[in-house]
Design a protein around this motif. Structure first.
Motif, PDB file in Angstrom:
ATOM      1  N   LEU A   1      54.698  63.421  78.912  1.00 11.20           N
ATOM      2  CA  LEU A   1      54.883  62.589  77.962  1.00 11.20           C
ATOM      3  C   LEU A   1      56.196  62.010  77.582  1.00 11.20           C
ATOM      4  CD1 LEU A   1      51.735  63.681  76.179  1.00 11.20           C
ATOM      5  CD2 LEU A   1      51.608  61.450  78.034  1.00 11.20           C
ATOM      6  N   GLN A   2      56.633  62.938  77.409  1.00 10.20           N
ATOM      7  CA  GLN A   2      57.097  63.065  76.433  1.00 10.20           C
ATOM      8  C   GLN A   2      58.694  62.335  77.746  1.00 10.20           C
ATOM      9  OE1 GLN A   2      58.735  67.044  75.467  1.00 10.20           O
ATOM     10  NE2 GLN A   2      58.648  66.255  72.870  1.00 10.20           N
ATOM     11  N   GLN A   3      59.037  62.705  78.698  1.00 11.02           N
ATOM     12  CA  GLN A   3      59.789  61.958  79.805  1.00 11.02           C
ATOM     13  C   GLN A   3      59.494  60.828  80.111  1.00 11.02           C
ATOM     14  OE1 GLN A   3      60.291  65.316  83.245  1.00 11.02           O
ATOM     15  NE2 GLN A   3      61.637  66.960  81.173  1.00 11.02           N
ATOM     16  N   ALA A   4      57.796  60.498  79.952  1.00 18.00           N
ATOM     17  CA  ALA A   4      58.338  59.108  80.807  1.00 18.00           C
ATOM     18  C   ALA A   4      58.123  58.380  79.729  1.00 18.00           C
ATOM     19  CB  ALA A   4      56.456  59.077  80.522  1.00 18.00           C
ATOM     20  N   GLN A   5      58.871  58.515  78.666  1.00 16.64           N
ATOM     21  CA  GLN A   5      59.456  57.382  77.627  1.00 16.64           C
ATOM     22  C   GLN A   5      60.959  56.907  78.722  1.00 16.64           C
ATOM     23  OE1 GLN A   5      58.211  56.627  74.194  1.00 16.64           O
ATOM     24  NE2 GLN A   5      56.240  57.595  75.469  1.00 16.64           N
ATOM     25  N   LEU A   6      61.266  57.505  79.305  1.00 12.29           N
ATOM     26  CA  LEU A   6      62.826  57.096  80.017  1.00 12.29           C
ATOM     27  C   LEU A   6      62.160  56.079  80.656  1.00 12.29           C
ATOM     28  CD1 LEU A   6      64.464  61.176  80.471  1.00 12.29           C
ATOM     29  CD2 LEU A   6      64.582  59.127  78.735  1.00 12.29           C
ATOM     30  N   ARG A   7      60.916  55.599  80.916  1.00 12.10           N
ATOM     31  CA  ARG A   7      60.335  54.484  81.841  1.00 12.10           C
ATOM     32  C   ARG A   7      61.045  53.207  81.292  1.00 12.10           C
ATOM     33  NH1 ARG A   7      54.708  57.456  83.579  1.00 12.10           N
ATOM     34  NH2 ARG A   7      55.933  59.261  84.810  1.00 12.10           N
ATOM     35  N   TYR A   8      60.983  53.458  80.056  1.00 15.93           N
ATOM     36  CA  TYR A   8      61.062  51.583  79.375  1.00 15.93           C
ATOM     37  C   TYR A   8      61.863  51.574  79.099  1.00 15.93           C
ATOM     38  CZ  TYR A   8      55.808  53.554  80.291  1.00 15.93           C
ATOM     39  OH  TYR A   8      54.784  53.707  81.400  1.00 15.93           O
ATOM     40  N   ARG A   9      61.758  50.531  78.650  1.00 11.60           N
ATOM     41  CA  ARG A   9      63.266  49.677  78.336  1.00 11.60           C
ATOM     42  C   ARG A   9      63.496  49.439  77.591  1.00 11.60           C
ATOM     43  NH1 ARG A   9      63.675  43.727  79.393  1.00 11.60           N
ATOM     44  NH2 ARG A   9      62.911  44.515  81.454  1.00 11.60           N
ATOM     45  N   GLY A  10      64.939  50.005  76.474  1.00 11.20           N
ATOM     46  CA  GLY A  10      64.724  49.801  75.287  1.00 11.20           C
ATOM     47  C   GLY A  10      64.734  50.963  74.268  1.00 11.20           C
ATOM     48  N   PHE A  11      63.742  52.243  75.188  1.00 13.05           N
ATOM     49  CA  PHE A  11      64.032  53.140  74.991  1.00 13.05           C
ATOM     50  C   PHE A  11      65.155  54.276  74.358  1.00 13.05           C
ATOM     51  CE2 PHE A  11      63.723  58.274  75.062  1.00 13.05           C
ATOM     52  CZ  PHE A  11      62.947  58.647  73.922  1.00 13.05           C
ATOM     53  N   VAL A  12      66.254  54.528  75.672  1.00 10.57           N
ATOM     54  CA  VAL A  12      67.510  54.884  75.522  1.00 10.57           C
ATOM     55  C   VAL A  12      68.619  54.373  73.878  1.00 10.57           C
ATOM     56  CG1 VAL A  12      69.318  55.742  76.185  1.00 10.57           C
ATOM     57  CG2 VAL A  12      67.491  56.008  77.392  1.00 10.57           C
ATOM     58  N   PRO A  13      68.363  52.823  73.699  1.00 16.59           N
ATOM     59  CA  PRO A  13      69.263  52.247  73.761  1.00 16.59           C
ATOM     60  C   PRO A  13      68.606  52.345  71.713  1.00 16.59           C
ATOM     61  CG  PRO A  13      68.818  50.679  74.956  1.00 16.59           C
ATOM     62  CD  PRO A  13      68.119  52.458  75.251  1.00 16.59           C
ATOM     63  N   ALA A  14      67.599  52.715  71.562  1.00 13.96           N
ATOM     64  CA  ALA A  14      66.552  52.788  70.448  1.00 13.96           C
ATOM     65  C   ALA A  14      67.121  54.143  69.609  1.00 13.96           C
ATOM     66  CB  ALA A  14      64.974  53.042  70.519  1.00 13.96           C
ATOM     67  N   VAL A  15      67.340  54.772  70.886  1.00 11.65           N
ATOM     68  CA  VAL A  15      67.256  56.456  69.679  1.00 11.65           C
ATOM     69  C   VAL A  15      68.658  56.583  69.976  1.00 11.65           C
ATOM     70  CG1 VAL A  15      68.167  59.054  71.563  1.00 11.65           C
ATOM     71  CG2 VAL A  15      65.866  57.761  71.711  1.00 11.65           C
ATOM     72  N   ALA A  16      69.955  55.702  70.777  1.00  8.82           N
ATOM     73  CA  ALA A  16      71.435  55.543  70.489  1.00  8.82           C
ATOM     74  C   ALA A  16      71.107  54.958  68.692  1.00  8.82           C
ATOM     75  CB  ALA A  16      72.242  54.741  70.941  1.00  8.82           C
ATOM     76  N   ARG A  17      70.442  53.840  68.537  1.00  6.45           N
ATOM     77  CA  ARG A  17      70.835  53.169  66.848  1.00  6.45           C
ATOM     78  C   ARG A  17      70.190  53.942  66.066  1.00  6.45           C
ATOM     79  NH1 ARG A  17      68.734  48.944  70.555  1.00  6.45           N
ATOM     80  NH2 ARG A  17      70.212  47.357  70.560  1.00  6.45           N
ATOM     81  N   SER A  18      68.977  54.842  66.471  1.00  8.79           N
ATOM     82  CA  SER A  18      69.594  55.863  65.698  1.00  8.79           C
ATOM     83  C   SER A  18      70.297  56.701  65.432  1.00  8.79           C
ATOM     84  CB  SER A  18      67.639  56.203  65.746  1.00  8.79           C
ATOM     85  OG  SER A  18      66.337  55.046  65.715  1.00  8.79           O
TER      86      SER A  18
END
Length: 307
Positions: free
Chosen positions: A211-228
């Motif tokens: 479930l955690q790794q599935a987050q990488l499939r979707y646009r915007g997740f990694v940029p959101a982590v970077a912004r946080s």
């Protein structure tokens, strides 16, 4: 011609992480159609939320951390439900089924999301706020602004008093185009490796690694982590903890003995700032204690939640 070819290769190498991100599917209503729970449109976009636990009783609102959406709370929510609590969990912007708005992701950004969700759900006060990791920092910032609304504050391995997310995060925290490129190119592999390291551990959330790794499939997740990382996670909340200490708000902080992300030295810092805060350490637990050691976390919370 050789130099032109080298320049082309260099350009492709630089552009590749951004292209991969752009090609990922966006979080749309089509992807949300099978999502559990409900949605509300707030000022910065749609927010996914769920009510778990008891059907009646006092309210606990749970705020998840940097990378794992609200499913991280399922084990804890079940235990709180047995104590008679109605439990509200939700996906922070950029995670899970919630929207991925642009802009800084600092304390004001996340506090506004929480304030608007509470207003929509008719929660005006007398609730327990529970925050995990970055969610602990969000909960701290909210409690410092609105202590009169809370009956108690529970912080589980909270950010805001120091962290060790690694060298990549240290560079990303500085912001800028290079930080974005480093995050898009390096974070997915690092994140998968960190998740896989927990695959052998017990979990109150079935299939949490996948479930955690599935987050990488979707646009915007990694940029959101970077912004946080450059926003909420990098904020020093010493003053906020000091403000909370001046109130009569009961505070419980729960730490993990083997946590390599939120160091145990933060416990000593909190003790200096808020001497009335009760603190517990879960032996043998790492940063994933909300799902790897749910029963121990609930046991540490039990007395406070029964008051």
């Amino acid at each position: 011609m050789i130099w032109f070819g080298l320049l082309m290769l260099a350009g492709l190498a630089i552009a590749a992480p951004f292209l991969r991100e752009a090609m990922k599917p966006a979080m749309t209503d089509h992807l949300r159609k099978d999502a559990p729970g409900d949605f509300v449109t707030l000022s910065r976009g749609k927010t996914h939320y769920r009510w778990l636990g008891a059907t009646r009783g006092p309210v606990a609102v749970c705020v998840h951390g940097l990378t794992t959406p609200c499913f991280v709370w399922h084990g804890i929510a079940a235990g709180l439900g047995k104590l008679g609590y109605r439990v509200l969990v939700y996906d922070l912007y950029g995670r899970g089924y919630s929207d991925r708005p642009d802009g800084p992701q600092d304390s004001a950004f996340f506090i506004t999301q929480l304030e608007e969700l509470l207003e929509d759900q008719g929660i005006a006060g007398d609730f327990t706020l529970v925050g995990y990791s970055m969610g602990g920092a969000i909960a701290t910032a909210f409690a410092a602004l609105h202590p009169e609304q809370l009956r108690a504050l529970v912080l589980i391995a909270p950010a805001g008093l120091g962290h060790d997310l690694g060298r990549l995060a240290e560079r990303v925290a500085q912001g800028g185009p290079l930080a974005q490129w480093l995050m898009l190119s390096g974070f997915p592999r690092s994140f998968r490796k960190g998740c896989e390291a927990e695959r052998h551990l017990p979990s109150s959330v079935p299939g949490i690694v996948d479930l955690q790794q599935a987050q990488l499939r979707y646009r915007g997740f990694v940029p959101a982590v970077a912004r946080s990382i450059s926003g909420m996670v990098s904020e020093d909340l010493t003053e906020e903890h000091a403000d909370i200490a001046k109130t009569r708000l009961p505070v419980l902080a729960i730490w993990a003995r083997e946590d390599t992300i939120i160091p145990l030295r933060s416990m000593a810092r909190l003790a200096e700032i808020n001497r009335s805060a009760r603190q517990e350490v879960i032996e043998g637990a790492g940063h994933g204690l909300t799902y790897t050691h749910s029963e121990e976390v609930l046991r540490a919370m039990r007395d406070l939640m029964r008051d």
